[in-house]
Design a protein around this motif. Structure first.
Motif, short mmCIF file in Angstrom:
data_model
loop_
_atom_site.label_atom_id
_atom_site.label_comp_id
_atom_site.label_asym_id
_atom_site.label_seq_id
_atom_site.Cartn_x
_atom_site.Cartn_y
_atom_site.Cartn_z
N ILE A 31 6.11 7.77 -7.40
CA ILE A 31 4.80 8.07 -6.79
C ILE A 31 4.96 8.26 -5.29
N VAL A 32 5.70 7.35 -4.66
CA VAL A 32 5.92 7.48 -3.21
C VAL A 32 6.63 8.79 -2.89
N TYR A 33 7.66 9.12 -3.67
CA TYR A 33 8.40 10.36 -3.45
C TYR A 33 7.48 11.58 -3.56
N ALA A 34 6.62 11.59 -4.55
CA ALA A 34 5.70 12.72 -4.74
C ALA A 34 4.73 12.84 -3.58
N LEU A 35 4.20 11.69 -3.13
CA LEU A 35 3.26 11.73 -2.01
C LEU A 35 3.96 12.21 -0.73
N VAL A 36 5.19 11.74 -0.49
CA VAL A 36 5.93 12.16 0.70
C VAL A 36 6.18 13.67 0.67
N GLN A 37 6.56 14.17 -0.48
CA GLN A 37 6.80 15.60 -0.61
C GLN A 37 5.55 16.40 -0.29
N GLN A 38 4.39 15.92 -0.79
CA GLN A 38 3.14 16.64 -0.54
C GLN A 38 2.78 16.63 0.94
N ILE A 39 2.91 15.47 1.56
CA ILE A 39 2.57 15.38 2.99
C ILE A 39 3.55 16.21 3.82
N PHE A 40 4.84 16.12 3.53
CA PHE A 40 5.85 16.88 4.27
C PHE A 40 5.61 18.37 4.13
N HIS A 41 5.29 18.82 2.93
CA HIS A 41 5.01 20.23 2.70
C HIS A 41 3.81 20.68 3.52
N GLY A 42 2.76 19.86 3.56
CA GLY A 42 1.57 20.23 4.34
C GLY A 42 1.87 20.32 5.83
N ASN A 101 0.88 -1.17 0.00
CA ASN A 101 0.00 0.00 0.00
C ASN A 101 0.92 1.23 0.00
N TYR A 102 1.14 1.76 -1.20
CA TYR A 102 2.12 2.83 -1.31
C TYR A 102 1.64 4.15 -0.71
N SER A 103 0.34 4.38 -0.59
CA SER A 103 -0.14 5.59 0.09
C SER A 103 0.20 5.51 1.58
N ARG A 104 0.03 4.31 2.16
CA ARG A 104 0.42 4.14 3.56
C ARG A 104 1.94 4.29 3.70
N GLY A 150 -0.62 20.35 -8.41
CA GLY A 150 0.78 20.15 -8.76
C GLY A 150 1.16 18.69 -8.74
N LEU A 151 0.59 17.93 -7.77
CA LEU A 151 0.87 16.50 -7.71
C LEU A 151 0.33 15.79 -8.94
N ARG A 152 -0.91 16.14 -9.37
CA ARG A 152 -1.50 15.49 -10.55
C ARG A 152 -0.66 15.79 -11.79
N GLN A 153 -0.23 17.06 -11.92
CA GLN A 153 0.60 17.41 -13.07
C GLN A 153 1.90 16.62 -13.06
N PHE A 154 2.50 16.46 -11.85
CA PHE A 154 3.74 15.70 -11.72
C PHE A 154 3.53 14.24 -12.14
N LEU A 155 2.43 13.62 -11.66
CA LEU A 155 2.16 12.23 -12.00
C LEU A 155 1.87 12.07 -13.49
N ASP A 156 1.10 13.03 -14.06
CA ASP A 156 0.80 12.96 -15.49
C ASP A 156 2.06 13.07 -16.33
N SER A 157 3.01 13.93 -15.86
CA SER A 157 4.21 14.14 -16.66
C SER A 157 5.06 12.89 -16.75
N PHE A 158 5.26 12.21 -15.58
CA PHE A 158 6.11 11.03 -15.69
C PHE A 158 5.33 9.83 -16.20
N SER A 159 3.95 9.84 -16.12
CA SER A 159 3.16 8.75 -16.71
C SER A 159 3.29 8.77 -18.22
#
Length: 761
Positions: free
Chosen positions: A654-665, A466-469, A567-576
């Protein structure tokens, strides 16, 4: 000299000697002219002082012989056939005890031994000796400890410490503008400025300095040519710059040998010693004339010999004395008014030593103290910044710096007002601004593949991933480790700033005459109550902030972290888009490998793998869109993210992007929450809770034991002693004032008589 003129000069010198003693006893700013002797240990300083006095009284030789300055109030008395010496008491400067030369020598040696065992090694407090003798000039000479020129290196560290202590003492003495500096140099080349190097730091133009070249008898044989002697006697301005007193240096020689009756004594009496000085002076003149091949001019002769230096200093000091007589009287009157005011304050203080008045004074002090605190927080310029302000660099050193987890500090020059010396509210605001700069610019620490795999773990009901966890586990751990130290650092820094308000407030109270001097126990209690309040308030505020940090790092609430969702969606779309391989309008995920697809099937013979289907259609160029179903894509996604433990680049990103978003918040929430809470629960309580707390503490103190809080008995004794001291000071000032007024009237009468005589001529 006529008897009346001699008696008048005696009164003049006696008045100035009393003035110097008064300045030493009560630390009063009187300009009493005197000669300050400055030189190195090997410059013949003590020998020259003895030659000027006309008798020997101290040890002469290498090493440190004087650890306290020795003030010699010398008075010419033709009737004193042997030196009459009085040692002024350290405890009571009004008393001077008649002592023999041997007893004075023993006292000086005992003081040297005492100071040698103390950490300071030297003392600026002067040993004051009054001397009357037929060979004494009318001079006041202050003999300072000899300067030391230690060798470099760690082996000479102790001597280097002594050298710094001596130089600091001598420099402090030279700061007094009324003193004439007698600068001794033991050199045959004026380019070597050993003692002048120290003197010119205080008197750069040498405008109040007399330069003396000692040990002339040893230098004359060193000159090979007459031109060298000419340059030595009359040094050019390029070698000896400045406007020295007397226009050129003096040259002296003191014959070696001690006065005494022992077998090692050279002179049997001070008369023989005095005669030897005179003979040495004549021999020096003859040796110089022989080297020069000519007779010395009158000007040159006036600079050679101890007698010439003595006459010059005596005339110079007498001139300063005469010029300063009219100026001393207003200073004495001012000091008398000041002492009278202190006496009235002491009497007033003694009259208020009862319970009701002391309680009222305590309450008034409480109100004034809080007023000063409020003023400092709101902003003021009354307290001098050079004394109480701190630059950001000073603040970091004294209150702690904001240091990130990598050990780096934010460059202090980038913080607004970093170089300014601030205190109070301005310093608090700068510290909070630095906190915003540092925390707001903090990046999420690097994430390793091992951390991601370890964070995946095993669920309690299945072994999928579970990569979100995983992202949440990593983000909250990184945020907690990163921001918790900043919280403690902020608390320590702001507590340091608040505690600095206490000494600044005390300064303002003293400046405005609102300080309770003498009530040390009460003042310590107020200071203790303030410091305890500041510490407990900071601790409580930090705990509140810690609760917020724990809550945001214990459970991830996605609504706090969706500010950057676009920003997260744009990041995921770019590398997808880059990770999908498009063939015939269809995307292929590189993470969905043949191995993972085959590994998900139970039996290769029962069905054809999805990877084989893809490859066959790719080879034939058939459109995948018509074949690939929604169920197949879902299975591929599950195969890549849920069932497969082989970390693909896409999953890692994906994990890196989610961590960055949570850390920023978490960072944004922590920054806003910490600043708000420290303002509300640390700064504001100083304004609205501290007055009530101090009032309660004051009430409790009054109820417990008022006598101990104000220490009434001890205070009454202290004030009684202060009253006696001021009474003595007032009497001495009045007596001096009468002496100088009488001298001023006599000098004025003499000038008027002289002017009338010249007018009649």
């Amino acid at each position: 000299m006529e008897r009346s003129e001699w008696e008048e000069q005696c009164r003049l010198y006696e008045a100035y000697n009393d003035l110097h003693g008064l300045a030493q006893a009560f630390d009063t700013p009187f300009d009493a002219p005197a000669v300050l002797v400055v030189g190195h240990q090997t410059d013949g300083k003590s020998a020259l002082v003895e030659a000027l006095m006309g008798f020997q009284f101290n040890h002469v030789g290498g090493g440190t012989k004087t650890r306290r300055p020795i003030t010699l109030h010398m008075k010419y008395d033709p009737d004193s056939h042997s030196p009459l010496c009085r040692l002024v008491s350290d405890s009571d400067p009004a008393q001077a005890h008649l002592m023999s030369l041997a007893d004075i020598q023993a006292y000086i040696e005992a003081e040297n031994m005492r100071l040698e065992k103390e950490p300071s090694l030297f003392s600026a407090k002067e040993i004051i000796i009054r001397v009357e003798y037929k060979y004494c000039p009318n001079l006041t000479i202050i003999d300072t400890p000899g300067l030391i020129a230690p060798a470099p290196g760690p082996k000479n560290r102790a001597l280097q410490v002594q050298a710094r202590a001596v130089e600091a003492l001598v420099r402090a003495k030279m700061q007094h503008k009324e003193l004439i500096i007698l600068c001794l140099e033991d050199c045959s080349d004026w380019s070597n400025a050993t003692t002048r190097r120290v003197v010119m730091q205080i008197d750069p133009e040498l405008s109040r300095t007399v330069i003396v070249s000692t040990k002339l008898d040893t230098k004359i044989p060193q000159f090979a040519r007459s031109s060298d002697v000419e340059v030595f006697l009359s040094p050019p301005t390029c070698m000896l710059d400045g406007c020295i007193l007397g226009d050129s240096p003096f040259f002296t020689s003191v014959p070696s040998g001690r006065v005494g009756v022992g077998h090692d004594s050279v002179y049997r009496s001070n008369d023989e010693f005095k005669q030897a000085i005179s003979v040495r002076e004549k021999e020096d003149v003859a040796s110089l004339e022989e080297k020069l091949g000519r007779s010395l001019s009158v000007q040159e002769r006036s600079r050679i010999g101890v007698s010439k230096l003595r006459s010059f200093l005596e005339e110079l000091l007498q001139k300063r004395y005469m010029e300063n007589v009219p100026l001393i009287i207003p200073l004495l009157e001012k000091e008398h008014r000041s002492a009278t005011r202190r006496m009235n304050e002491i009497i007033q203080e003694l009259s208020t030593l009862d319970e009701l008045k002391l309680k009222e004074k305590g309450r008034l002090f409480h109100d004034m103290f809080l007023t000063k605190l409020s003023m400092l927080l709101k902003g003021t310029v009354v307290a001098p910044p050079d004394k109480f302000g701190e630059t950001l660099q000073d603040e970091r050193s004294n209150g702690g710096a904001f240091v990130s987890s990598d050990g780096l500090q934010f460059p202090h020059k980038l913080i607004p007002n970093a170089g300014m010396r601030l205190y109070g509210g301005a310093q608090y605001h700068r510290a909070m601004a630095e906190f915003r700069f540092v925390v707001g610019g903090t990046k999420c620490p690097p994430i390793t593949r091992e951390e991601i795999v370890n964070a995946c773990g095993v669920e309690d009901i299945h072994d999928g991933t579970n990569y979100s966890r995983t992202a949440c586990v990593i983000a909250v751990a990184k945020a907690r480790d990163t921001f918790e130290p900043f919280l403690h650092q902020l608390g320590g820094r702001l507590l340091h700033i608040l505690k600095r308000l206490l000494p600044i407030s005390v300064y303002l109270l003293q400046k405005d005459g609102e300080y309770l001097s003498g009530h040390e126990v009460f003042l310590k209690r107020v200071a203790s109550a303030f410091n305890d309040f500041a510490e407990s308030t900071e601790r409580a505020c930090r705990e509140k902030c810690m609760e917020d940090l724990v809550s945001t790092t214990r459970y991830v609430t996605w609504s706090l972290h969706n500010k950057n969702r676009a920003g997260l969606r744009q990041f995921l779309d770019s590398f997808s888009g880059t990770d999908h391989t498009t063939v015939g309008g269809t995307s292929v995920y590189p993470g969905f490998s043949q191995d993972s697809a085959v590994g998900s099937l139970a039996n290769e013979k029962d069905t054809k793998s999805r990877a084989d289907v893809k490859l066959s259609h790719l080879a034939s160029g058939t459109d995948l869109t018509s074949i690939q179903t929604t169920e197949t894509r879902l299975a591929d996604l599950l195969d890549s993210t849920l069932w497969n433990r082989k970390l693909a680049p896409s999953s890692e990103r994906i994990v890196y992007a989610l961590v960055q978003q949570i850390f920023h918040g978490i960072r944004e929430y922590f920054l806003a929450s910490a600043e708000l809470k420290f303002n509300c629960f640390l700064l504001m309580p100083v304004v609205d809770k501290l007055p009530a707390l101090l009032r309660e503490d004051l009430k409790s103190a009054f109820e417990d034991d008022l006598d101990n809080i104000f220490d009434i008995t001890n205070l009454r004794n202290i004030l009684g002693q202060q009253k006696q001291d001021v009474e003595v000071e007032l009497k001495r000032i009045k007596r001096l004032k009468d002496k100088f007024r009488s001298l001023h009237e006599q000098l004025s009468l003499r000038r008027r008589t002289a002017n009338a005589f010249y007018d009649s001529c």
